[in-house]
Write a protein that holds these residues in place. Sequence first.
Motif, mmCIF file in Angstrom:
data_model
loop_
_atom_site.group_PDB
_atom_site.id
_atom_site.type_symbol
_atom_site.label_atom_id
_atom_site.label_comp_id
_atom_site.label_asym_id
_atom_site.label_seq_id
_atom_site.Cartn_x
_atom_site.Cartn_y
_atom_site.Cartn_z
ATOM 1 N N TRP A 99 0.932 -1.221 -0.095
ATOM 2 C CA TRP A 99 -0.105 0.076 0.039
ATOM 3 C C TRP A 99 0.846 1.311 0.158
ATOM 4 O O TRP A 99 0.519 2.319 -0.497
ATOM 5 C CB TRP A 99 -1.129 0.252 0.985
ATOM 6 N N LYS A 153 2.073 1.689 -3.473
ATOM 7 C CA LYS A 153 1.079 2.248 -4.432
ATOM 8 C C LYS A 153 1.011 3.755 -4.193
ATOM 9 O O LYS A 153 0.818 4.536 -5.222
ATOM 10 C CB LYS A 153 -0.128 1.504 -4.106
ATOM 11 N N ALA A 206 -6.545 3.618 -10.035
ATOM 12 C CA ALA A 206 -7.155 2.638 -10.288
ATOM 13 C C ALA A 206 -6.406 1.515 -10.781
ATOM 14 O O ALA A 206 -6.605 0.308 -10.333
ATOM 15 C CB ALA A 206 -8.441 3.054 -11.225
ATOM 16 N N ILE A 207 -5.698 1.586 -11.906
ATOM 17 C CA ILE A 207 -5.078 0.445 -12.486
ATOM 18 C C ILE A 207 -3.776 0.167 -11.110
ATOM 19 O O ILE A 207 -3.986 -1.146 -10.886
ATOM 20 C CB ILE A 207 -4.173 0.837 -13.578
ATOM 21 N N PHE A 231 -4.154 0.048 -7.901
ATOM 22 C CA PHE A 231 -4.699 -0.346 -6.733
ATOM 23 C C PHE A 231 -5.493 -1.804 -7.067
ATOM 24 O O PHE A 231 -6.066 -2.299 -6.254
ATOM 25 C CB PHE A 231 -5.546 0.485 -5.966
ATOM 26 N N ARG A 232 -5.553 -1.919 -8.205
ATOM 27 C CA ARG A 232 -6.140 -3.315 -8.601
ATOM 28 C C ARG A 232 -4.927 -4.227 -8.760
ATOM 29 O O ARG A 232 -5.228 -5.493 -8.692
ATOM 30 C CB ARG A 232 -6.673 -3.516 -9.950
ATOM 31 N N LEU A 233 -3.828 -3.936 -8.277
ATOM 32 C CA LEU A 233 -2.675 -5.037 -8.333
ATOM 33 C C LEU A 233 -2.590 -5.869 -7.119
ATOM 34 O O LEU A 233 -3.019 -5.060 -6.120
ATOM 35 C CB LEU A 233 -1.184 -4.158 -8.437
#
Length: 113
Positions: free
Chosen positions: A55, A58, A108-109, A111-113
């Motif tokens: 986190w 990110k 958005a991309i 935090f989808r990891l």
Amino acid sequence: MARSNKPLVWGPFAAGGTLTAFLTPVLILLTLLAGLGHVPEALTYEALRAIAGHWLGKLALVGVVFLSLWSAAHRLRITLYDIGVRADTAVATAVYSTAGLASIAAAAILFRL
């Protein structure tokens, strides 16, 4: 004395410009080394995926993307004004909205990891 919103625009611009100026040469060097087949152990796919998966990683990556895009947007706004585009409100709305939407898309991309 009237209050100004300029610090809200110039602060992220300065931070993004400075960050981009320091990171771009490093990224060019690392890309060159990777292209020549000399990838440092700390920069393997697995290591970078682990950083981007945390986190805090990110959050740092979204911050770098946002500040770089904001700096580019502000630079574009000032350049357009200098070459004669005087619709500053429309230009500011367009470039800052684009930077904000691109930052949201990157977040958005990520935090989808």
